[in-house]
Design an enzyme around this catalytic site. Sequence first.
Site, PDB file in Angstrom:
ATOM      1  CG  HIS A  77      -0.476  -0.145   2.501  1.00  0.00           C
ATOM      2  ND1 HIS A  77      -0.750  -1.237   3.266  1.00  0.00           N
ATOM      3  CD2 HIS A  77       0.316   0.650   3.250  1.00  0.00           C
ATOM      4  CE1 HIS A  77      -0.150  -1.114   4.436  1.00  0.00           C
ATOM      5  NE2 HIS A  77       0.514   0.024   4.448  1.00  0.00           N
ATOM      6  CD  GLU A 123       3.818   0.872   4.421  1.00  0.00           C
ATOM      7  OE1 GLU A 123       3.892   0.058   5.372  1.00  0.00           O
ATOM      8  OE2 GLU A 123       3.635   2.091   4.559  1.00  0.00           O
ATOM      9  CG  HIS A 164       6.364  -0.217  12.400  1.00  0.00           C
ATOM     10  ND1 HIS A 164       5.545   0.887  12.348  1.00  0.00           N
ATOM     11  CD2 HIS A 164       5.897  -1.080  11.464  1.00  0.00           C
ATOM     12  CE1 HIS A 164       4.614   0.698  11.434  1.00  0.00           C
ATOM     13  NE2 HIS A 164       4.806  -0.486  10.869  1.00  0.00           N
TER      14      HIS A 164
END
Length: 177
Positions: A77, A123, A164
């Site tokens: 996405h 990504e 992350h």
Amino acid sequence: MVAIKNLVLVALTAVTALAMPSPLEERAATWTCMNEQKNPKTNKYENKRLLYNQNNAESNAHHAPLSDGKTGSSYPHWFTNGYDGDGKILKGRTPIKWGNSDCDRPPKHSKNGDGKNDHYLLEFPTFPDGHQYNFDSKKPKEDPGPARVIYTYPNKVFCGIVAHTRENQGDLKLCSH
């Protein structure tokens, strides 16, 4: 005698040719991502250093479908990189500079993500062991892990790897290489 001299000359030529240095193969870059993960024994978060091979990440990107969130898992996405769909920087955001003009240009992202003149970043999950993410997995979808390979739509130019900061949540930060 002439035959022996010729044989020695051929042998010396072969040894010289084999001894010549050959060009070195370029090694794939290793990307290092820092990620806090909970230690199940202590129940406390610890910093983990995760290593990703660029060739594996590029392979993950090339095997991913060229779509924006239209799979069972929603990957790949759009990676906004701090921009809106018209290429304007969102307030309080600083885009990552990739060092590649295809990756650094402001995006054009139509409502459905597949407009004729669209160009933006996608990504897709990538893993230290290089395995392919099952993009068609539905609920419960496969764990995407903390890191993503970032690449361009529609040309799939590799931009880099982000992760992350804590497990699979929070901001995505550029990993070092």
